[in-house]
Design a protein around this motif. Structure first.
Motif, PDB file in Angstrom:
ATOM      1  N   VAL A 106       9.128   4.363  -7.555  1.00  0.00           N
ATOM      2  CA  VAL A 106       9.459   3.416  -8.610  1.00  0.00           C
ATOM      3  C   VAL A 106      10.738   3.843  -9.357  1.00  0.00           C
ATOM      4  N   LEU A 107      11.076   5.130  -9.262  1.00  0.00           N
ATOM      5  CA  LEU A 107      12.272   5.626  -9.952  1.00  0.00           C
ATOM      6  C   LEU A 107      13.530   4.871  -9.524  1.00  0.00           C
ATOM      7  N   ALA A 146       0.842  -1.195   0.000  1.00  0.00           N
ATOM      8  CA  ALA A 146       0.000   0.000   0.000  1.00  0.00           C
ATOM      9  C   ALA A 146       0.878   1.246   0.000  1.00  0.00           C
ATOM     10  N   GLY A 147       1.926   1.224   0.815  1.00  0.00           N
ATOM     11  CA  GLY A 147       2.822   2.373   0.896  1.00  0.00           C
ATOM     12  C   GLY A 147       3.474   2.660  -0.446  1.00  0.00           C
ATOM     13  N   LYS A 148       3.954   1.605  -1.101  1.00  0.00           N
ATOM     14  CA  LYS A 148       4.635   1.783  -2.382  1.00  0.00           C
ATOM     15  C   LYS A 148       3.656   2.263  -3.445  1.00  0.00           C
ATOM     16  N   TYR A 193       9.483  -8.623  -9.322  1.00  0.00           N
ATOM     17  CA  TYR A 193       8.930  -7.301  -9.639  1.00  0.00           C
ATOM     18  C   TYR A 193       9.942  -6.174  -9.496  1.00  0.00           C
ATOM     19  N   GLN A 194      11.127  -6.482  -9.036  1.00  0.00           N
ATOM     20  CA  GLN A 194      12.136  -5.450  -8.775  1.00  0.00           C
ATOM     21  C   GLN A 194      11.676  -4.490  -7.692  1.00  0.00           C
ATOM     22  N   TYR A 195      10.684  -4.881  -6.924  1.00  0.00           N
ATOM     23  CA  TYR A 195      10.232  -4.006  -5.847  1.00  0.00           C
ATOM     24  C   TYR A 195      10.955  -4.385  -4.568  1.00  0.00           C
ATOM     25  N   ASP A 196      11.299  -3.361  -3.823  1.00  0.00           N
ATOM     26  CA  ASP A 196      12.028  -3.561  -2.574  1.00  0.00           C
ATOM     27  C   ASP A 196      11.062  -3.748  -1.427  1.00  0.00           C
ATOM     28  N   PHE A 220       3.504   1.658 -12.124  1.00  0.00           N
ATOM     29  CA  PHE A 220       4.265   0.809 -11.177  1.00  0.00           C
ATOM     30  C   PHE A 220       5.362   0.003 -11.859  1.00  0.00           C
ATOM     31  N   HIS A 221       5.345  -0.006 -13.194  1.00  0.00           N
ATOM     32  CA  HIS A 221       6.368  -0.723 -13.965  1.00  0.00           C
ATOM     33  C   HIS A 221       6.480  -2.191 -13.580  1.00  0.00           C
TER      34      HIS A 221
END
Lengths: 214, 439
Positions: free
Chosen positions: B189-190, B43-45, B392-395, B72-73
């Motif tokens: 996302v940058l 949610a935060g992202k 997803y390359q999300y941290d 969100f890429h």
């Protein structure tokens, strides 16, 4: 010191048991004898405040124990009465020394590990401080139970068949220890038993008969 | 030696009795912890990334996909849109639009997406340059902080992009990119994007198709040189679009056949009725699709929410069962320990103390369970975070502690208390004389 008068007790739906009046002075010892089923254990539980009498009075020192409320009685028992049972039971999860320490804690006494150690030494189990209670021999267990009963320097020591599970040698040793410790602590010792081996050792004897109201 | 110590010793003495309760507690609490952590961070992202983007224009298709792709890429593009079609949105004088930012996707480098855009994109997320200078010309790139860190790239390094987002299938070897700057960690996302100019993306794809067409030709042939030639011959001069989105408003012969993946739009005024009508009118009257990130994301969360609610309900059910299990184990142990409890009374313990003793045991079990459960949840999150990073390359962080976890601990203690209540009452009502007589 101990003064029992007009004591009666009744289990639910049963006829009341009438106990004889008796007295026992400070530092004295007495044997309560009787056939099984005549109310020996009941008397001991009454004296320890574990049961409430139907009528009559039990005076320990200057305190009439029937006058105490539940919590006060618990407190009084913890501080002034030491009980030794036929089969020594302990808190299994605690080591030997801790089993004594918990008695200090429950009687609201300050923890005193030195006194515990001294007492255990005197009873010949000084080396068993951190032993598992279930790993102790019968004789050792009974000594530990005596240590527990004595730790808070009670006015009254009640022993319920303390020797009947022991062989002659241990029997003599345990009763010697009980007498010695009671004498040294100035406590009144009351032994409930049908063990004939003890008869000759106590002059003061109270015989219970299967007394019931007729 | 006190009641707490005794409770602890009692639990320690029979670990098997408490094992089942503990395992259930750990499972339930662990599951809830993972849900809480994931939810909070996702949610935060999402919030962070969609802030400042009111509308996305793209090719017709799934609006959710468009949002997932362009904001969100995560997802693939829905297709391309003609630059000519979106040209009006770049007009400085557009009455409703504050800013329109072009996005050109399609390439990646080692799983990190290369996004052709303008410097305006960085303003959306208030990005700051950490080192170097933002791209000033084609084939210069600005790296997100995480990209630079993971790929060990520095300003001045060069690399060759790959076509597509997955494993490298074809490489655009004739168009190497040069790192001109690296952004500070930004939390958006940058962080995981490689940013460059839109024409860089166009050109690398021209090269790509060219290469396919000229498959049999001499590979030493310099394609880049070709393009530079074409650009040099182009008249009138190409508008400035490397940095500034406004340039796309100008008509230019070179733009005629050009395409974008999507356009991010910031409104001037969110409450203007014309603004509210704009997406519908775009969807009805053009070949493009307009999708609102906030709306699509909340729809997505609603959909995921059902599953998440079910999981959460399951987790609470497990905790309930573990409460019952604590109850049973305490209740059973009372039977075994009746004599011990009577002994405690003989030694001077009041009824209240026995009550408290059993309650403490229940609370201790619950506390151990919930603490281990939270630990397990964080370890689980660590595993999950690694997986999500790869996909997803999300941290995601596992070292984040939420106030909900405090509620979880309090809740668990309530469960422990309630579970211990009946056994504790029974312990306090124990008949000492009868229990002792039974031996």
């Amino acid at each position: 010191m101990l003064n029992v008068t007009n004591l009666q007790f009744a289990y639910p739906n049963a006829k009341p048991i009438i106990f004889p009046d008796f007295k026992c002075g400070e530092g004295e010892k007495a044997l309560i004898l009787g056939q099984s089923g005549c109310g020996k254990t009941t008397l001991l539980h009454l004296l320890a405040g574990l049961l409430h009498p139907k009528q009559g009075s039990i005076q320990i020192g200057s305190q009439k124990i029937e006058a105490l409320s539940g919590r006060q009685l618990d407190q009084f028992r913890g501080q002034h009465i030491g009980v030794v049972f036929q089969k020594p039971h302990f808190i299994k999860s605690l080591k030997a020394q801790k089993n004594i320490a918990i008695a200090q804690y429950l009687a609201n006494k300050k923890p005193n590990l030195k006194r515990i150690q001294d007492l255990m030494e005197q009873l010949g189990i000084g080396h068993k401080t951190n032993a598992n209670v279930q790993a102790l021999s019968q004789g050792e267990q009974q000594r530990l139970a005596i240590a527990r009963a004595l730790i808070n320097k009670p006015q009254l020591i009640l022993a319920d068949e303390p020797t009947s599970a022991l062989d002659d040698k241990n029997c003599a040793e345990v009763i010697d220890l009980l007498e010695k410790q009671a004498r040294e602590n100035g406590a009144t010792l009351l032994v409930v038993t049908h063990d004939q081996r003890l008869k000759d050792r106590f002059q003061n004897q109270i015989h219970l008969e299967a007394l019931t109201t007729h | 030696m006190n009641l707490l110590g005794l409770s602890w010793q009692n639990i320690k003495a029979k670990p098997l009795n408490t094992l089942l309760s503990l395992m259930l507690f750990i499972l339930g609490v662990g599951l809830i912890t993972v849900l809480l952590l994931t939810n909070h961070q996702v949610a935060g992202k999402f919030d962070r990334n969609l802030k400042g983007i009111d509308l996305v224009l793209g090719a017709k298709g799934s609006p959710l996909q468009l949002i997932l792709c362009s904001v969100f890429h995560i997802d693939d593009p829905t297709g391309n849109i003609k630059l000519e079609e979106v040209r009006p949105f770049f007009n400085k004088k557009h009455p409703l639009i504050k800013k329109a930012i072009p996005l050109g996707l399609g390439d990646s480098y080692k799983h990190f997406r290369i996004v052709g855009t303008t410097h305006d994109y960085l303003d959306v997320y208030q990005a700051e340059v950490g080192s170097g200078k933002l791209w000033q010309q084609d084939f210069e790139v600005t790296l997100g902080a995480r990209v630079a860190k993971e790929l060990h790239l520095k300003v001045g390094d060069t690399f060759v992009s790959a076509h597509g987002f997955g494993a490298a299938i074809t490489q655009h070897e004739d168009h190497p990119f040069t790192v001109s700057s690296i952004l500070k960690p930004n939390g958006s996302v940058l962080d995981q994007l490689i940013l460059t100019s839109v024409p860089s993306v166009w050109k690398s794809h021209e090269g790509h198709s060219h290469e396919e067409e000229d498959h049999d030709h001499n590979h030493d042939h310099d394609h880049a040189h070709d393009i530079i030639d074409t650009l040099a011959n182009a008249t009138p001069p190409l508008p400035e679009v490397v940095k500034n989105s406004r340039g796309f408003f100008q008509k230019h012969p070179d733009f005629e056949e050009k395409e974008l993946t999507s356009v991010l739009i910031q409104y001037k005024n969110n409450t203007d009725i014309r603004t509210l009508n704009m997406p519908r009118s775009i969807n009805a009257n053009t070949q493009m699709m307009a999708a609102a990130p906030a709306y699509q994301t909340s729809k997505l969360f609603e959909m995921i929410g059902v599953g998440e609610k079910a999981l959460r309900a399951l987790a609470f059910l497990i905790i309930l069962v573990s409460g019952i299990s604590i109850f049973i184990s305490l209740f059973n142990s009372l039977k075994d320990r009746a004599y011990e409890l009577a002994l405690l009374r003989v030694m001077g313990s009041s009824r209240t103390k026995l009550f408290v003793l059993v309650i403490i045991e229940g609370l201790l079990m619950a506390l151990i369970g919930v603490l281990l459960g939270i630990l397990a949840g964080h370890i689980g999150m660590m595993v999950l975070a690694r997986y999500m990073q790869e996909s997803y390359q999300y941290d995601f962080s596992s070292l984040l502690f939420l106030k909900e976890e405090v509620y979880l601990i309090v809740g668990a203690l309530v469960v422990g208390f309630v579970a211990a209540l009946i056994p504790a009452i029974r312990a306090s009502k124990l008949e000492i004389s009868k229990t002792l007589a039974k031996g």
